[in-house]
Design a protein around this motif. Sequence first.
Motif, PDB file in Angstrom:
ATOM      1  N   LEU A  29       0.820  -1.205   0.000  1.00  0.00           N
ATOM      2  CA  LEU A  29       0.000   0.000   0.000  1.00  0.00           C
ATOM      3  C   LEU A  29       0.857   1.259   0.000  1.00  0.00           C
ATOM      4  O   LEU A  29       0.584   2.215  -0.736  1.00  0.00           O
ATOM      5  CB  LEU A  29      -0.923   0.004   1.225  1.00  0.00           C
ATOM      6  CG  LEU A  29      -2.178  -0.870   1.169  1.00  0.00           C
ATOM      7  CD1 LEU A  29      -2.901  -0.823   2.503  1.00  0.00           C
ATOM      8  CD2 LEU A  29      -3.104  -0.408   0.063  1.00  0.00           C
ATOM      9  N   LEU A  30       1.895   1.272   0.833  1.00  0.00           N
ATOM     10  CA  LEU A  30       2.754   2.459   0.899  1.00  0.00           C
ATOM     11  C   LEU A  30       3.565   2.653  -0.372  1.00  0.00           C
ATOM     12  O   LEU A  30       4.043   3.757  -0.632  1.00  0.00           O
ATOM     13  CB  LEU A  30       3.692   2.350   2.115  1.00  0.00           C
ATOM     14  CG  LEU A  30       2.991   2.312   3.483  1.00  0.00           C
ATOM     15  CD1 LEU A  30       4.012   2.178   4.595  1.00  0.00           C
ATOM     16  CD2 LEU A  30       2.138   3.564   3.683  1.00  0.00           C
ATOM     17  N   ALA A  31       3.736   1.588  -1.163  1.00  0.00           N
ATOM     18  CA  ALA A  31       4.459   1.724  -2.430  1.00  0.00           C
ATOM     19  C   ALA A  31       3.609   2.385  -3.507  1.00  0.00           C
ATOM     20  O   ALA A  31       4.149   2.857  -4.515  1.00  0.00           O
ATOM     21  CB  ALA A  31       4.933   0.354  -2.910  1.00  0.00           C
ATOM     22  N   LEU A  32       2.290   2.428  -3.320  1.00  0.00           N
ATOM     23  CA  LEU A  32       1.430   3.094  -4.288  1.00  0.00           C
ATOM     24  C   LEU A  32       1.592   4.607  -4.191  1.00  0.00           C
ATOM     25  O   LEU A  32       2.030   5.140  -3.163  1.00  0.00           O
ATOM     26  CB  LEU A  32      -0.035   2.719  -4.044  1.00  0.00           C
ATOM     27  CG  LEU A  32      -0.433   1.247  -4.208  1.00  0.00           C
ATOM     28  CD1 LEU A  32      -1.889   1.062  -3.803  1.00  0.00           C
ATOM     29  CD2 LEU A  32      -0.219   0.781  -5.626  1.00  0.00           C
ATOM     30  N   SER A  33       1.209   5.289  -5.230  1.00  0.00           N
ATOM     31  CA  SER A  33       1.195   6.749  -5.189  1.00  0.00           C
ATOM     32  C   SER A  33       0.091   7.206  -4.234  1.00  0.00           C
ATOM     33  O   SER A  33      -0.882   6.475  -4.000  1.00  0.00           O
ATOM     34  CB  SER A  33       0.962   7.313  -6.587  1.00  0.00           C
ATOM     35  OG  SER A  33      -0.305   6.913  -7.075  1.00  0.00           O
ATOM     36  N   PRO A  34       0.217   8.398  -3.656  1.00  0.00           N
ATOM     37  CA  PRO A  34      -0.801   8.837  -2.689  1.00  0.00           C
ATOM     38  C   PRO A  34      -2.219   8.839  -3.247  1.00  0.00           C
ATOM     39  O   PRO A  34      -3.156   8.442  -2.561  1.00  0.00           O
ATOM     40  CB  PRO A  34      -0.338  10.250  -2.313  1.00  0.00           C
ATOM     41  CG  PRO A  34       1.141  10.242  -2.539  1.00  0.00           C
ATOM     42  CD  PRO A  34       1.348   9.335  -3.723  1.00  0.00           C
ATOM     43  N   VAL A  35      -2.397   9.259  -4.489  1.00  0.00           N
ATOM     44  CA  VAL A  35      -3.754   9.321  -5.039  1.00  0.00           C
ATOM     45  C   VAL A  35      -4.310   7.924  -5.267  1.00  0.00           C
ATOM     46  O   VAL A  35      -5.497   7.657  -5.005  1.00  0.00           O
ATOM     47  CB  VAL A  35      -3.752  10.158  -6.336  1.00  0.00           C
ATOM     48  CG1 VAL A  35      -2.888   9.511  -7.408  1.00  0.00           C
ATOM     49  CG2 VAL A  35      -5.167  10.370  -6.837  1.00  0.00           C
ATOM     50  N   HIS A  36      -3.482   6.981  -5.714  1.00  0.00           N
ATOM     51  CA  HIS A  36      -3.945   5.601  -5.878  1.00  0.00           C
ATOM     52  C   HIS A  36      -4.205   4.952  -4.525  1.00  0.00           C
ATOM     53  O   HIS A  36      -5.155   4.174  -4.364  1.00  0.00           O
ATOM     54  CB  HIS A  36      -2.898   4.796  -6.647  1.00  0.00           C
ATOM     55  CG  HIS A  36      -2.890   5.111  -8.110  1.00  0.00           C
ATOM     56  ND1 HIS A  36      -2.103   4.429  -9.010  1.00  0.00           N
ATOM     57  CD2 HIS A  36      -3.563   6.032  -8.838  1.00  0.00           C
ATOM     58  CE1 HIS A  36      -2.292   4.909 -10.224  1.00  0.00           C
ATOM     59  NE2 HIS A  36      -3.173   5.885 -10.145  1.00  0.00           N
ATOM     60  N   ARG A  37      -3.356   5.259  -3.558  1.00  0.00           N
ATOM     61  CA  ARG A  37      -3.546   4.703  -2.213  1.00  0.00           C
ATOM     62  C   ARG A  37      -4.867   5.169  -1.626  1.00  0.00           C
ATOM     63  O   ARG A  37      -5.614   4.383  -1.024  1.00  0.00           O
ATOM     64  CB  ARG A  37      -2.373   5.143  -1.334  1.00  0.00           C
ATOM     65  CG  ARG A  37      -2.190   4.329  -0.067  1.00  0.00           C
ATOM     66  CD  ARG A  37      -1.077   4.941   0.764  1.00  0.00           C
ATOM     67  NE  ARG A  37       0.063   5.328  -0.071  1.00  0.00           N
ATOM     68  CZ  ARG A  37       0.974   6.220   0.285  1.00  0.00           C
ATOM     69  NH1 ARG A  37       0.865   6.832   1.463  1.00  0.00           N
ATOM     70  NH2 ARG A  37       1.976   6.526  -0.514  1.00  0.00           N
ATOM     71  N   ARG A  38      -5.155   6.444  -1.783  1.00  0.00           N
ATOM     72  CA  ARG A  38      -6.410   6.978  -1.236  1.00  0.00           C
ATOM     73  C   ARG A  38      -7.615   6.394  -1.962  1.00  0.00           C
ATOM     74  O   ARG A  38      -8.617   6.036  -1.330  1.00  0.00           O
ATOM     75  CB  ARG A  38      -6.400   8.501  -1.356  1.00  0.00           C
ATOM     76  CG  ARG A  38      -7.640   9.184  -0.813  1.00  0.00           C
ATOM     77  CD  ARG A  38      -7.487  10.690  -0.860  1.00  0.00           C
ATOM     78  NE  ARG A  38      -8.613  11.371  -0.258  1.00  0.00           N
ATOM     79  CZ  ARG A  38      -8.684  12.676  -0.068  1.00  0.00           C
ATOM     80  NH1 ARG A  38      -7.666  13.448  -0.456  1.00  0.00           N
ATOM     81  NH2 ARG A  38      -9.747  13.228   0.487  1.00  0.00           N
ATOM     82  N   THR A  39      -7.537   6.269  -3.260  1.00  0.00           N
ATOM     83  CA  THR A  39      -8.674   5.755  -4.026  1.00  0.00           C
ATOM     84  C   THR A  39      -8.968   4.307  -3.686  1.00  0.00           C
ATOM     85  O   THR A  39     -10.126   3.924  -3.477  1.00  0.00           O
ATOM     86  CB  THR A  39      -8.391   5.911  -5.528  1.00  0.00           C
ATOM     87  OG1 THR A  39      -8.099   7.278  -5.831  1.00  0.00           O
ATOM     88  CG2 THR A  39      -9.592   5.467  -6.342  1.00  0.00           C
ATOM     89  N   VAL A  40      -7.943   3.470  -3.628  1.00  0.00           N
ATOM     90  CA  VAL A  40      -8.173   2.056  -3.356  1.00  0.00           C
ATOM     91  C   VAL A  40      -8.627   1.854  -1.917  1.00  0.00           C
ATOM     92  O   VAL A  40      -9.398   0.926  -1.620  1.00  0.00           O
ATOM     93  CB  VAL A  40      -6.897   1.240  -3.668  1.00  0.00           C
ATOM     94  CG1 VAL A  40      -5.846   1.411  -2.595  1.00  0.00           C
ATOM     95  CG2 VAL A  40      -7.242  -0.237  -3.828  1.00  0.00           C
ATOM     96  N   LEU A  41      -8.193   2.715  -0.989  1.00  0.00           N
ATOM     97  CA  LEU A  41      -8.651   2.579   0.389  1.00  0.00           C
ATOM     98  C   LEU A  41     -10.117   2.964   0.511  1.00  0.00           C
ATOM     99  O   LEU A  41     -10.874   2.313   1.245  1.00  0.00           O
ATOM    100  CB  LEU A  41      -7.792   3.443   1.305  1.00  0.00           C
ATOM    101  CG  LEU A  41      -8.107   3.354   2.797  1.00  0.00           C
ATOM    102  CD1 LEU A  41      -7.913   1.925   3.303  1.00  0.00           C
ATOM    103  CD2 LEU A  41      -7.235   4.307   3.600  1.00  0.00           C
ATOM    104  N   LEU A  42     -10.548   4.000  -0.196  1.00  0.00           N
ATOM    105  CA  LEU A  42     -11.952   4.387  -0.143  1.00  0.00           C
ATOM    106  C   LEU A  42     -12.837   3.325  -0.789  1.00  0.00           C
ATOM    107  O   LEU A  42     -13.916   3.013  -0.272  1.00  0.00           O
ATOM    108  CB  LEU A  42     -12.143   5.731  -0.858  1.00  0.00           C
ATOM    109  CG  LEU A  42     -11.614   6.971  -0.153  1.00  0.00           C
ATOM    110  CD1 LEU A  42     -11.723   8.187  -1.062  1.00  0.00           C
ATOM    111  CD2 LEU A  42     -12.356   7.217   1.142  1.00  0.00           C
ATOM    112  N   TYR A  43     -12.381   2.769  -1.905  1.00  0.00           N
ATOM    113  CA  TYR A  43     -13.220   1.817  -2.637  1.00  0.00           C
ATOM    114  C   TYR A  43     -13.225   0.436  -1.985  1.00  0.00           C
ATOM    115  O   TYR A  43     -14.287  -0.168  -1.820  1.00  0.00           O
ATOM    116  CB  TYR A  43     -12.721   1.719  -4.083  1.00  0.00           C
ATOM    117  CG  TYR A  43     -13.588   0.863  -4.972  1.00  0.00           C
ATOM    118  CD1 TYR A  43     -14.800   1.342  -5.461  1.00  0.00           C
ATOM    119  CD2 TYR A  43     -13.205  -0.422  -5.335  1.00  0.00           C
ATOM    120  CE1 TYR A  43     -15.601   0.569  -6.276  1.00  0.00           C
ATOM    121  CE2 TYR A  43     -14.002  -1.207  -6.154  1.00  0.00           C
ATOM    122  CZ  TYR A  43     -15.198  -0.703  -6.620  1.00  0.00           C
ATOM    123  OH  TYR A  43     -15.991  -1.472  -7.422  1.00  0.00           O
TER     124      TYR A  43
END
Length: 422
Positions: free
Chosen positions: A250-264
């Motif tokens: 998760l931390l290896a993802l970009s911040p915007v991808h991390r936030r999107t996948v966590l919300l979804y």
Amino acid sequence: MTRNVEGLPAPHERRSLREAAELTLDEVAAAMGVSAATVRHWESGRTNPRGRKHAAYARFLEGLTALPAAADADAAGPPGRTDPAAPAQPAEPAEPVLVAVAPGAGAGAEGGPTAPDGAAVATDTADTPVDDTGDTGGGAAGAVARPAVCPLLGPADAFDTLYDRAAPALALQSYLLSGRRALALEAVDRAFTRAWDQWPEVATDPDPEGWVRAIAYEHALSPWHRFRRAHRRPDRPPADPADRILLDALLALSPVHRRTVLLYDGVGLDLPDTAAETEATTLAAGNRILHAHAELAARIPELADVPVEKQSAALRERLVALRPPYALTPRPAAAVRGGGERRGRQWTRATLGLTAVITAATAYTVATAPTRYDPPPAPGESVTGVPPLSGPQQLTERSRQLQDKLRTDPQAGPARITPKIE
């Protein structure tokens, strides 16, 4: 009643239940804390609720299903009584059907009341008066019991209710975004402190949890934390190797991808709500989720063997089961409210003190400033073609002594050069 794979009635039955209850899309949206377009998508089968919205919508539909049966039972009267001329006996109070209403949700099309200060409210059909014919006190819409509003005691109680319900989950989400316990708790504290400072705005927001979640996510993902000394050293990783791999991925993802996948996948929002909270289009949010799933599947062995259509469910189970190495226990709600109020008083005092200093400095400047303007003398400048003013140079002490000596000499004076006739 037929059930689909989501554990909800079929889409056409959802709409039938709402129309039978004589509820509008706006009323259902206010009860669920979503937009009317989202409810329309749920009823058409285009999308389905996820996470907490799924459970709340299922309870809401079950409540709508129970309303006609309760109305029929009240109209039939007590068991064993067949004489319609006999006096009606008081019916047993029906079990209340609770439907959560978003804080601050206004009156719907029927003009129903709202809770003051954005307090959470609940509908209770048992408190609605029922007449002998089985109709509730609602006129033409009497087939459905109108909600009875039960406000909480005040803004502090509403804030404490929101904090107790959302703070623990928000702390875990902030930890998944940042990977740091101190920063996660700080993000939760900062978000709810601002929510209490702006409580009238939060109380009237259709989704108070989303309002607070957006502030916490922004603070947890701020790039300025890398310059803080307290966050230069990474925290201890989780003890479980699977949790460690998931957190690192998760931390290896970009911040915007991390936030999107966590919300979804973590929070369980549907695609339109995820796109709205990340301030992106639905297509952009979908592409981000696909790219994030591909990157996570490449880093997490458990997701590599899962089909693409089931990766979201598998990832959600892994996110829910992740256990941080530290206890993510937020501060009590009263401490957060008190800290925000104390910080507000400090800022007020600092502002008043600075204003007093500026006022005193201004008064001193006005009192000591000159009342007229004296222009400074202009420095001398040489003009082309005009020789500089010449004159005797200033005498030094040695030159002055020599001059005095010459003046006191007996031979000095005009007689010294007067010719003599011998």
